[in-house]
Design a protein around this motif. Structure first.
Motif, PDB file in Angstrom:
ATOM      1  N   MET A 115      43.640  17.215  20.119  1.00  0.00           N
ATOM      2  CA  MET A 115      42.461  18.212  19.517  1.00  0.00           C
ATOM      3  C   MET A 115      41.559  18.623  20.689  1.00  0.00           C
ATOM      4  O   MET A 115      41.426  20.058  20.664  1.00  0.00           O
ATOM      5  N   LYS A 116      41.247  18.140  21.639  1.00  0.00           N
ATOM      6  CA  LYS A 116      40.417  18.605  22.729  1.00  0.00           C
ATOM      7  C   LYS A 116      41.324  19.569  23.620  1.00  0.00           C
ATOM      8  O   LYS A 116      40.744  20.807  23.873  1.00  0.00           O
ATOM      9  N   GLU A 167      41.570  22.954  21.427  1.00  0.00           N
ATOM     10  CA  GLU A 167      40.367  23.402  21.736  1.00  0.00           C
ATOM     11  C   GLU A 167      40.419  24.317  22.789  1.00  0.00           C
ATOM     12  O   GLU A 167      40.012  25.380  22.765  1.00  0.00           O
ATOM     13  N   LYS A 168      40.781  23.935  23.892  1.00  0.00           N
ATOM     14  CA  LYS A 168      40.807  24.499  25.091  1.00  0.00           C
ATOM     15  C   LYS A 168      41.576  25.933  25.312  1.00  0.00           C
ATOM     16  O   LYS A 168      41.020  26.838  25.600  1.00  0.00           O
ATOM     17  N   ARG A 198      42.009  27.541  22.271  1.00  0.00           N
ATOM     18  CA  ARG A 198      41.572  28.336  21.246  1.00  0.00           C
ATOM     19  C   ARG A 198      40.855  29.485  21.935  1.00  0.00           C
ATOM     20  O   ARG A 198      39.813  29.386  22.726  1.00  0.00           O
ATOM     21  N   ILE A 241      36.193  31.076  18.373  1.00  0.00           N
ATOM     22  CA  ILE A 241      35.480  30.065  17.662  1.00  0.00           C
ATOM     23  C   ILE A 241      34.541  30.724  16.634  1.00  0.00           C
ATOM     24  O   ILE A 241      33.887  31.628  17.032  1.00  0.00           O
ATOM     25  N   TYR A 278      32.364  29.834  26.342  1.00  0.00           N
ATOM     26  CA  TYR A 278      32.737  30.808  25.505  1.00  0.00           C
ATOM     27  C   TYR A 278      31.304  32.000  25.271  1.00  0.00           C
ATOM     28  O   TYR A 278      30.169  31.396  25.796  1.00  0.00           O
ATOM     29  N   LYS A 316      36.352  32.939  24.210  1.00  0.00           N
ATOM     30  CA  LYS A 316      36.499  32.338  25.618  1.00  0.00           C
ATOM     31  C   LYS A 316      36.121  33.267  26.548  1.00  0.00           C
ATOM     32  O   LYS A 316      36.472  34.467  26.735  1.00  0.00           O
TER      33      LYS A 316
END
Ligand SMILES: [Zn+2]
Ligand SMILES: [Zn+2]
Length: 146
Positions: free
Chosen positions: A80-81, A84-85, A87, A90, A116, A137
Motif C-alpha cells: 500500500m505504501k 501510494e508513492k 499515485r 490524492i 504533494y 505529486k
C-alpha cells in the motif's frame, strides 16, 4: 456423435475457466478456487499458504497476502505504501458539517500530504457540505509548471 460433442464441450470449458498455478503449474479443479496474487498471478492453495518474506520490512507473510511490485515481494502494508508513492493524485474530503469552509480551505493547504501540492479545493459532487481537496505529486506539478 454425442460422445464427440460432449468431449469438445468439456475441453472447451476446461481451457477457459480453470486457472493454472503460476508457480507449480497445477490446474484448479473448480473455476475460481485459486487466489490471485498481485504481480504473481493465480496460485494454488499450497503455494498460497507458503511463507514469504517482505523485502521491505522483513516480516513473514503468507504468499496470498503478499504482492509483488517491480520484482519485490511485499507485505500488504508495504505494498500500500509503495502504491501510494506512485499515485499522482490524492483527493481528500472535508465535511462542512464539522468545520467551517474557511477552516477547510486553510487546513487543505496546511495539511497537504508530504510531497504533494494542493491543486484545488472544490465542492464535492452532488453535495452541499462536502469539499474535496485535490493534490498532485509535487514533482509532476513542478514539471508541468516550469
Ligand atoms: Zn502451485
Ligand atoms: Zn513489509
Amino acid at each position: 456423435m454425442i460422445g464427440a460433442l460432449l468431449r469438445l464441450r468439456l475441453q472447451h470449458s476446461s481451457s477457459k475457466g480453470l486457472a493454472k498455478c503460476s508457480l507449480c503449474g497445477a490446474v484448479e479443479t473448480q473455476p475460481g478456487t485459486f487466489p490471485m496474487v498481485v504481480g504473481v498471478g493465480r496460485v494454488c492453495i499450497n503455494d498460497g499458504m507458503t511463507k514469504v518474506k517482505c523485502e521491505a520490512c522483513g516480516v513473514e507473510v503468507k504468499l496470498i497476502t503478499s504482492s509483488k511490485l517491480q520484482g519485490k515481494t511485499l507485505c500488504l502494508a508495504d505494498y500500500m505504501k509503495e502504491v501510494e508513492k506512485f499515485r499522482q493524485h490524492i483527493v481528500q474530503s472535508f465535511d462542512e458539517d464539522y468545520e467551517p469552509a474557511v477552516s477547510i480551505l486553510e487546513r487543505a493547504y496546511r495539511d497537504a500530504p508530504a510531497g504533494y501540492t494542493l491543486l484545488a479545493v472544490r465542492r464535492g459532487r452532488n453535495s452541499t457540505h462536502l469539499w474535496e481537496a485535490e493534490y498532485e505529486k509535487s514533482e509532476i506539478f513542478q514539471m508541468r509548471c516550469s
